[in-house]
Structures are given as C-alpha cells and as structure tokens.
Design an enzyme around this catalytic site. Structure first.
Site, PDB file in Angstrom:
ATOM      1  N   GLU A  98     -47.004 -60.033   3.595  1.00 20.26           N
ATOM      2  CA  GLU A  98     -48.080 -59.927   4.594  1.00 20.26           C
ATOM      3  C   GLU A  98     -47.767 -58.801   5.569  1.00 20.26           C
ATOM      4  OE1 GLU A  98     -50.938 -60.661   5.322  1.00 20.26           O
ATOM      5  OE2 GLU A  98     -51.479 -62.763   4.998  1.00 20.26           O
ATOM      6  N   ASP A  99     -48.800 -58.248   6.183  1.00 18.80           N
ATOM      7  CA  ASP A  99     -48.571 -57.284   7.259  1.00 18.80           C
ATOM      8  C   ASP A  99     -48.292 -58.008   8.579  1.00 18.80           C
ATOM      9  OD1 ASP A  99     -51.166 -58.241   7.248  1.00 18.80           O
ATOM     10  OD2 ASP A  99     -52.081 -56.375   7.894  1.00 18.80           O
ATOM     11  N   ASP A 102     -50.203 -64.289  12.317  1.00 20.45           N
ATOM     12  CA  ASP A 102     -50.787 -64.457  13.646  1.00 20.45           C
ATOM     13  C   ASP A 102     -50.873 -65.973  13.915  1.00 20.45           C
ATOM     14  OD1 ASP A 102     -52.323 -64.062  15.916  1.00 20.45           O
ATOM     15  OD2 ASP A 102     -53.730 -62.697  14.989  1.00 20.45           O
ATOM     16  N   PHE A 151     -53.273 -56.566  20.462  1.00 23.82           N
ATOM     17  CA  PHE A 151     -54.000 -56.210  19.245  1.00 23.82           C
ATOM     18  C   PHE A 151     -53.458 -54.889  18.713  1.00 23.82           C
ATOM     19  CE2 PHE A 151     -57.423 -54.545  16.666  1.00 23.82           C
ATOM     20  CZ  PHE A 151     -57.713 -55.658  15.895  1.00 23.82           C
ATOM     21  N   ARG A 164     -56.054 -47.876   9.522  1.00 23.01           N
ATOM     22  CA  ARG A 164     -55.032 -48.396   8.611  1.00 23.01           C
ATOM     23  C   ARG A 164     -54.034 -47.304   8.211  1.00 23.01           C
ATOM     24  NH1 ARG A 164     -56.587 -53.574   6.648  1.00 23.01           N
ATOM     25  NH2 ARG A 164     -58.820 -53.862   6.400  1.00 23.01           N
TER      26      ARG A 164
HETATM   27  C1  PRP Z   1     -54.829 -60.425   8.561  1.00 24.90           C
HETATM   28  C2  PRP Z   1     -53.406 -60.431   7.997  1.00 24.90           C
HETATM   29  C3  PRP Z   1     -53.225 -61.836   7.529  1.00 24.90           C
HETATM   30  C4  PRP Z   1     -54.046 -62.631   8.509  1.00 24.90           C
HETATM   31  C5  PRP Z   1     -53.143 -63.193   9.544  1.00 24.90           C
HETATM   32  O1  PRP Z   1     -55.714 -60.164   7.528  1.00 24.90           O
HETATM   33  O2  PRP Z   1     -53.263 -59.506   6.954  1.00 24.90           O
HETATM   34  O3  PRP Z   1     -53.679 -62.019   6.210  1.00 24.90           O
HETATM   35  O4  PRP Z   1     -54.995 -61.740   9.107  1.00 24.90           O
HETATM   36  O5  PRP Z   1     -53.863 -63.978  10.446  1.00 24.90           O
HETATM   37  P1  PRP Z   1     -53.579 -65.531  10.675  1.00 24.90           P
HETATM   38  O6  PRP Z   1     -52.078 -65.721  10.719  1.00 24.90           O
HETATM   39  O7  PRP Z   1     -54.206 -65.791  12.014  1.00 24.90           O
HETATM   40  O8  PRP Z   1     -54.215 -66.302   9.576  1.00 24.90           O
HETATM   41  P2  PRP Z   1     -57.248 -59.753   7.761  1.00 24.90           P
HETATM   42  O9  PRP Z   1     -58.094 -60.983   7.614  1.00 24.90           O
HETATM   43  O10 PRP Z   1     -57.380 -59.002   9.055  1.00 24.90           O
HETATM   44  O11 PRP Z   1     -57.558 -58.827   6.507  1.00 24.90           O
HETATM   45  P3  PRP Z   1     -57.001 -57.357   6.132  1.00 24.90           P
HETATM   46  O12 PRP Z   1     -55.547 -57.533   5.728  1.00 24.90           O
HETATM   47  O13 PRP Z   1     -57.848 -56.927   4.976  1.00 24.90           O
HETATM   48  O14 PRP Z   1     -57.138 -56.468   7.340  1.00 24.90           O
END
Ligand code: PRP
Length: 179
Positions: A98-99, A102, A151, A164
């Site tokens: 994961e990136d 949160d 953010f 990105r």
């Molecule tokens: C982001 C990130 C995780 C998730 C984390 O993805 O890559 O998958 O949100 O959030 P959480 O811990 O509150 O569940 P996003 O939905 O922004 O999609 P993306 O990676 O395509 O930008």
C-alpha cells in the site's frame, strides 16, 4: 518544487533510502522463498516499482484495484473490487503493498479477503502510516514512514488524480485542495 506544493514532507533521497532498507529487510526475512507482492492500485504502483528493485529473492507481482463505496474522501470500510488478481494466491507468500494506511478500513477488508484465498503467509507493507486517523487495528509488518495527519500527495498519492508523478511526498497549499 511544484507551484501547488506548500512543503515537502519526504524528499526523494529520504524515500529512496528507506525503500532500499525495506527491500533489504524483506530479502532477509524471506530467504529461500519466493514472494508475491500485491500492489493496491493506483497509489502503490510507484512504491512497488521502486521496492521490488531492492529485493533480491524471486519476486512476483500482481495488482488489485479497490474503491470505497459512497462519495467523499473518507473511507467507508465498504470496499468494491474494481480489478481482481490475475492468479490464485493459494500457497504463496503474499505481501500486500500500500502507499498509505489511513483509517485502516481498506486494509482490513483486503486482509480478510486475501486470507480467505489461502496464502501460505500474508504480510503488509506500506510506505506511509498515518496512525492519528486509524479506526481499526491493523498489523503493519513493514512501514516506511509514520506521518502526521496532513493531506499528502506525490510518489503515487493523488488529489483528484493529480500529483501522483511528483518524485517526493508533499503537502499542498490549502488554496489548492480547498478550491
Ligand atoms: C488510498 C490508499 C489506500 C486507502 C487507505 O487509496 O491507497 O488504499 O486509500 O485509506 P484507509 O486506510 O482510510 O482505508 P485511494 O482510495 O485514495 O485510491 P488510489 O490508491 O487509487 O489513489
């Protein structure tokens, strides 16, 4: 620096050094095995691309794309699979990449989903961890950086799909995300 950026939280060198350490750690932990890195699109793709080049054991990768149900920027915990894995993970050593973690809700869903597919082992690797926002307790095995509740964009992370491609992790100027 990009004109929309207020400050750089993690620069390219800091990121690359940490990614190298994570790669070395994974290499040491899985000696004699092969691993399947499951990148969660789209945010994790840049991190995964750099990470796998620092791993020195047989490494395979696959991808999933998921989306939270409902509108808004806050994760709801109800996750929809937009793109599933190409192949079975049964009997494989899987690392979810994961990136950012949160609230942890996305990962909670992914872990349950992945466990039901019978991998030999399952771990989590994230570049960023924002513990202040956590709603559910999630085991993170490999964590790049713990960051404050700001953010952030860049190195795969977006705001409305932009930024990105920035090579660093940055905080945007308030006027950009507040319209
Ligand atoms: C982001 C990130 C995780 C998730 C984390 O993805 O890559 O998958 O949100 O959030 P959480 O811990 O509150 O569940 P996003 O939905 O922004 O999609 P993306 O990676 O395509 O930008």
């Amino acid at each position: 620096m990009h004109p929309h950026v207020e400050k750089i939280l993690l620069n390219e060198q800091q990121i690359q050094e940490r990614v190298k350490q994570l790669g070395q750690q994974i290499t040491a932990d899985y000696q004699g095995e092969s691993i399947l890195m499951v990148g969660i699109l789209k945010g994790a793709m840049i991190f995964l691309a750099d990470l796998v080049r620092n791993i020195e054991i047989p490494t395979f990768f696959d991808f999933m794309a998921v989306s939270s149900y409902g509108a808004g920027t806050v994760s709801s915990g109800v996750v929809r699979i937009l793109k599933d894995l190409d192949k079975s993970v049964e009997g494989k050593h899987v690392i979810i990449v994961e990136d950012i973690v949160d609230t942890g809700l996305t990962l909670q869903y992914l872990l349950e989903n992945m466990k039901s597919r019978g991998p030999a082992s399952l771990k989590v690797c994230t570049l960023l961890d924002k513990p202040d926002r956590r709603k559910v307790d999630i085991p993170i095995d490999y964590n790049g950086f713990r960051i404050p509740d700001e953010f952030v964009v860049g190195y795969g992370l977006d705001f409305n799909e932009r930024y990105r491609n920035l090579p660093y992790i940055a905080v945007l100027k308030p006027e950009i995300y507040k319209g």
